[in-house]
Design an enzyme around this catalytic site. Structure first.
Site, PDB file in Angstrom:
ATOM      1  N   SER A 150      62.429  80.539  52.331  1.00 47.04           N
ATOM      2  CA  SER A 150      62.641  81.552  53.356  1.00 47.04           C
ATOM      3  C   SER A 150      63.130  82.872  52.749  1.00 47.04           C
ATOM      4  CB  SER A 150      63.606  81.013  54.420  1.00 47.04           C
ATOM      5  OG  SER A 150      63.688  81.886  55.519  1.00 47.04           O
ATOM      6  N   ASP A 174      57.604  79.102  52.741  1.00 46.70           N
ATOM      7  CA  ASP A 174      57.598  79.880  53.983  1.00 46.70           C
ATOM      8  C   ASP A 174      58.503  81.114  53.855  1.00 46.70           C
ATOM      9  OD1 ASP A 174      56.253  80.072  56.425  1.00 46.70           O
ATOM     10  OD2 ASP A 174      58.059  79.568  57.523  1.00 46.70           O
ATOM     11  N   HIS A 244      59.207  76.089  60.317  1.00 49.97           N
ATOM     12  CA  HIS A 244      59.676  76.867  59.176  1.00 49.97           C
ATOM     13  C   HIS A 244      60.025  75.960  57.989  1.00 49.97           C
ATOM     14  CE1 HIS A 244      61.152  80.370  57.162  1.00 49.97           C
ATOM     15  NE2 HIS A 244      62.442  80.104  57.320  1.00 49.97           N
TER      16      HIS A 244
END
Length: 440
Positions: A150, A174, A244
């Site tokens: 992330s 992601d 996610h």
């Protein structure tokens, strides 16, 4: 690299840590170290960046060694002859240790003989998201592979930029989208940040970035709405985070399992599902990329192309991998309307379905069907010619055609296998045929 002891430095938010070990790379035997763990923070402590480096080595994957100076490295079991993997977590809204981190470390150390350093920046990544964005970290050493989750993916990108794109590899799991989709390449992960940059996209409609940011960008199941994830808000936190975090679990699974998570370059997800991208010739010269620790994702061309979107389908749970097959139907006669045929593969009472659409006044339609079992274990194929939905009269339309299939990548037409007899279909009536494909 200058002669003498091997040296490397890790710099985080102005903190410069010099690490030195002997040129042989073998640390002297030491007593069992006290295990170190993540810090804890809370919502109001997010402005301070209190970084820890936790080293994990193959001989002791369950015990982290806190690195605070060069003497710590000398006595840690760090082996300079091995590669180094750095794991950088992302935004932690509650300031807690990531639930996936322990399994990630153990799996990584089982999959490769390397030093694993976890960058714990809990205090810098919690609190208000926009303050967390500013808390960046820099790392140097050409043999290093950064795995960033992330927001951590962009942290890794800024590290790579600091060192002129000469880091070995960056894997973005992601990469974060908020504040980054419209950012310049200097402010986010991009293909210039390492010798090889890959990104696995699983939540492009929410927390993940929707644009390609590496040499190879995997858009898993189109990049959003992962199978098995909740689709309703009442599922709470899982509804928010499941898509996610799927990138993390996919990567861990790729390290644990031998079945390949192979992907195929295509202009769009829609084009991929429609069977328009069957091999990896353009731009990879038939070397299809796959998720995992394979060098350059298995892509064997130089120079590497940039920002190539690749697509794959997965199951809803580990090991996630699916085989992808082309399915084709060739009509015997032209029709004046679109022809929609549902195709189902059957294997040991498990079914996998897809749809073929043959445009009006055309004879040929195709699509992609994903199946968790190998193609040679598919014993039967079923067809259902979709009715025209006439309310006042039953649709008795029939069609005749030829059905063919082939396992991707389809590099040669010789790989295509067709049913020996024509397929006769009546609207809304299911027809079954045996499918015999030899195992290779």
């Amino acid at each position: 690299m200058p002669p003498g002891p091997w040296k490397s430095r890790f710099w985080v938010g102005g903190l410069l840590l010099w690490l030195s070990v002997g040129s042989s790379g073998d640390a002297p035997p030491t007593p069992q170290p006290k295990c170190a763990d993540f810090q804890s923070a809370n919502l109001f402590e997010g402005s301070d960046l209190k970084v820890q480096f936790l080293l994990f080595v193959p001989s002791n994957p369950n015990c982290g060694k806190l690195l605070e100076g060069s003497s710590d490295l000398q006595n840690s079991g760090f082996n300079a002859t091995l590669g180094t993997k750095l794991i950088i977590h992302g935004f932690r809204v509650l300031g807690t240790k990531p639930s996936w981190i322990d399994k990630f470390i153990r799996t990584l150390l089982r999959a490769t003989n390397a030093n694993v350093i976890v960058v714990d920046w809990i205090y810098g990544s919690t609190g208000i998201y926009f303050l967390a964005v500013k808390n960046v970290l820099g790392v140097s050493e050409s043999s290093i592979h950064i795995i960033g989750v992330s927001l951590g993916a962009h942290v890794g990108g800024m590290v790579g930029q600091l060192f002129g794109g000469q880091l070995g590899q960056i894997t973005g799991l992601d990469p974060a989208g908020p504040e980054y989709t419209s950012a310049s390449v200097e402010e986010r992960l991009d293909a210039g940040d390492a010798l090889f940059v890959e990104a696995i996209h699983t939540d492009t409609d929410n927390f993940g970035i929707r644009i390609p940011v590496g040499h190879v960008d995997y858009f898993v199941n189109g990049g959003q709405d992962q199978p098995g994830c909740p689709t309703y808000f009442y599922a709470g936190y899982s509804y928010l985070i499941c898509d996610h975090m799927r990138a993390v679990h996919l990567y861990i699974s790729a390290l644990e399992n031998s079945c390949p998570l192979m992907a195929f370059p295509c202009d769009s997800y829609t084009a991929f599902l429609a069977g328009h991208c069957l091999d990896c010739f353009n731009p990879f010269l038939l070397s299809c990329p796959r998720i995992g620790l394979v060098e350059h994702s298995g892509v064997k061309i130089e120079p590497l192309p940039k920002e190539v979107k690749v697509y794959l389908l997965t199951t809803s749970s580990a090991p996630y991998c699916m085989h992808h097959s082309l399915v084709e139907f060739h009509l015997k006669q032209l029709r004046r309307k679109d022809t929609n045929i549902e195709v189902t593969f059957l294997s040991s009472n498990v079914t996998f379905s897809s749809k073929i659409t043959i445009p009006k006044r055309q004879l040929h339609g195709k699509g992609i069907i994903a199946h968790a079992t190998p193609q040679c274990q598919i014993k039967q194929v079923k067809f259902k010619f979709q009715s025209s939905n006439r309310v006042w009269k039953k649709d008795r339309t029939t069609i005749i055609g030829k059905f063919c299939t082939a396992l991707l990548p389809v590099n040669h037409r010789e790989k295509v296998i067709c049913l020996p007899e024509p397929v006769n279909l009546q609207a809304s009536v299911t027809a079954s045929h045996d499918l015999k494909i030899a195992c290779v």
